[in-house]
Every structure is written in C-alpha cells, then in structure tokens.
Write a protein that holds these residues in place. Structure first.
Motif, PDB file in Angstrom:
ATOM      1  N   LYS A  12       0.838  -1.210   0.000  1.00 29.15           N
ATOM      2  CA  LYS A  12       0.000   0.000   0.000  1.00 29.15           C
ATOM      3  C   LYS A  12       0.869   1.254   0.000  1.00 29.15           C
ATOM      4  CE  LYS A  12      -3.624  -2.257   2.767  1.00 29.15           C
ATOM      5  NZ  LYS A  12      -2.893  -3.530   2.959  1.00 29.15           N
ATOM      6  N   VAL A  32      -4.216   6.307  -8.792  1.00 28.04           N
ATOM      7  CA  VAL A  32      -5.005   5.092  -8.531  1.00 28.04           C
ATOM      8  C   VAL A  32      -5.234   4.343  -9.844  1.00 28.04           C
ATOM      9  CG1 VAL A  32      -7.301   4.238  -7.860  1.00 28.04           C
ATOM     10  CG2 VAL A  32      -6.124   5.923  -6.425  1.00 28.04           C
ATOM     11  N   THR A  80      -2.331  -0.789  -3.413  1.00 32.84           N
ATOM     12  CA  THR A  80      -3.486  -0.056  -2.880  1.00 32.84           C
ATOM     13  C   THR A  80      -3.079   1.356  -2.480  1.00 32.84           C
ATOM     14  OG1 THR A  80      -4.449  -2.104  -2.048  1.00 32.84           O
ATOM     15  CG2 THR A  80      -5.253  -0.060  -1.078  1.00 32.84           C
ATOM     16  N   ILE A  81      -3.873   2.333  -2.877  1.00 33.71           N
ATOM     17  CA  ILE A  81      -3.635   3.722  -2.460  1.00 33.71           C
ATOM     18  C   ILE A  81      -4.541   4.043  -1.278  1.00 33.71           C
ATOM     19  CG2 ILE A  81      -3.625   6.144  -3.172  1.00 33.71           C
ATOM     20  CD1 ILE A  81      -1.711   4.421  -4.867  1.00 33.71           C
ATOM     21  N   THR A 117     -10.436   5.169  -4.583  1.00 33.27           N
ATOM     22  CA  THR A 117      -9.879   4.184  -3.647  1.00 33.27           C
ATOM     23  C   THR A 117     -10.910   3.882  -2.562  1.00 33.27           C
ATOM     24  OG1 THR A 117      -8.046   3.632  -2.172  1.00 33.27           O
ATOM     25  CG2 THR A 117      -8.784   5.920  -2.145  1.00 33.27           C
TER      26      THR A 117
END
Length: 208
Positions: free
Chosen positions: A147, A168, A176-177, A197
């Motif tokens: 992340k 994103v 993952t943002i 997100t």
C-alpha cells in the motif's frame, strides 16, 4: 466497502476504536511530528487487546520526526524496530525512506522489505515528496510493497483528489492507495469516491 484506518497515538484510543469496529489501526507515537515508532510494550498490548477481532494492527516504523532521509545508523534502528514490532504482534508495517533528491531510497527499501518478513507494508506519506510518482509506484510494486499512503500535495493544502485519482488509475490495483491528511468521518466517503480508492486514513474518521 470503505476500509477505515484510524491513526492513533499510543494505546489510549484502541479500546474505543475496536469497539467501534474500525477496520484497521495505525499505531504511532508522537503524532505532533507526524508519528514515530511506538514502544515494544505499547505494540504488544495493542496486539493482545485486538486479538482475533476484525480490526488489523499496523505499526509505523519511523525513528524520528523531520525528513525521510536516513543515515546507516537510523536504518539499523528501523530494521531492529521492525523485527521487534513483528515479535510484539504487528500485523502490518508502515514506513518509508527517501534519498536527498526525494526519490525512493532503493537500498533502504530492499533492506527493510527483508526485515519485514513478508508482512504487508505501507509506504507512508514520504511518498508525497517524490517528484516522479509514477516511477515510484512501479518501484514499490516491484519491491512487493502492499500500500501507499498519500495526500497528493503538501499537508497545508487540501487533498489533491484529481492527482490521486490519476495515480489510482495508473496503479491498476497492483498496489493499494490509501488517502490521508484532512480525511474525516464527514468527508471520507466523498473523498473515496473522488479518488477511486476504498481505503481512507486519519485521526478523525470515527464519530466522537
């Protein structure tokens, strides 16, 4: 479903956060400087309290406030703190390291990823200081980082939703943002929608 990460200082807020069903907790010390590594005892107590609840525990590894350029001594401290955090029960780790010219410190990245022993890693808001963030995303994906926490701009400015939305899209779900900085219980749904997100972070994402 939006995953809320509550950023807490020390152990005090953890019982309330778990009772409120928050999905994830980022445990820090010294939030006045943006968060530093909490003590072994605090991590251990937090992990024990959370137990098998649905809340997961992320622990920040940051040896001091200030910039994210670390010398060899500080990196050794971070490496040891990672090992101790894992021993104490951390389920996720949060850290970041940059070079003097605000690029990812790839040597530090490699060392700290090895120390992290496969636990999910979040590269924290040091990311906002990187100039070529597309290249940085590629580097972090390749390294196995899970992340990235970002605001999209300096923290004295509003969340840069347009910029984050582009990143994103570029990441294509490979990393993952998480959005943070000014994200609250009143606006996190809107910001998640604007950026694309489902992962939000802040100290005020729970109702009082």
């Amino acid at each position: 479903m939006i995953i809320r990460e509550l950023c807490v200082e020390n152990f005090t807020e953890i019982p309330r956060a778990v009772a409120a069903g928050v999905e994830r907790i980022e445990l820090c010390d010294n939030l006045t400087v943006g968060g530093t590594t909490p003590s072994y005892g605090v991590i251990q107590q937090a992990a024990e309290f959370i137990g098998d609840q649905k809340t997961t525990l992320a622990v920040i590894i940051r040896p001091r406030g200030g910039n994210f350029v670390y010398n060899s001594y500080e990196l050794k401290i971070m490496e040891n703190d990672i090992l101790k955090a894992i021993e104490a029960g951390a389920q996720n780790l949060v850290w970041g390291a940059l070079t003097e010219d605000n690029k990812i410190d790839t040597e530090a990245l490699e060392t700290l990823m090895v120390a992290s022993q496969g636990l999910p890693v979040t590269f924290h808001m040091a990311f906002d200081e990187i100039e070529d963030q597309y290249e940085a995303i590629d580097t972090l994906i390749e390294a196995g980082v899970d992340k990235i926490l970002m605001h999209g701009d300096s923290l004295d400015k509003p969340l840069n939703t347009a910029k984050i939305a582009e990143l994103v899209q570029y990441a294509q779900g490979k990393i993952t943002i998480i959005i943070g900085g000014g994200v609250t219980v009143d606006n996190f749904e809107e910001y998640a929608s604007l950026t694309g997100t489902n992962f939000v972070h802040g100290t005020k994402i729970l109702s009082e």
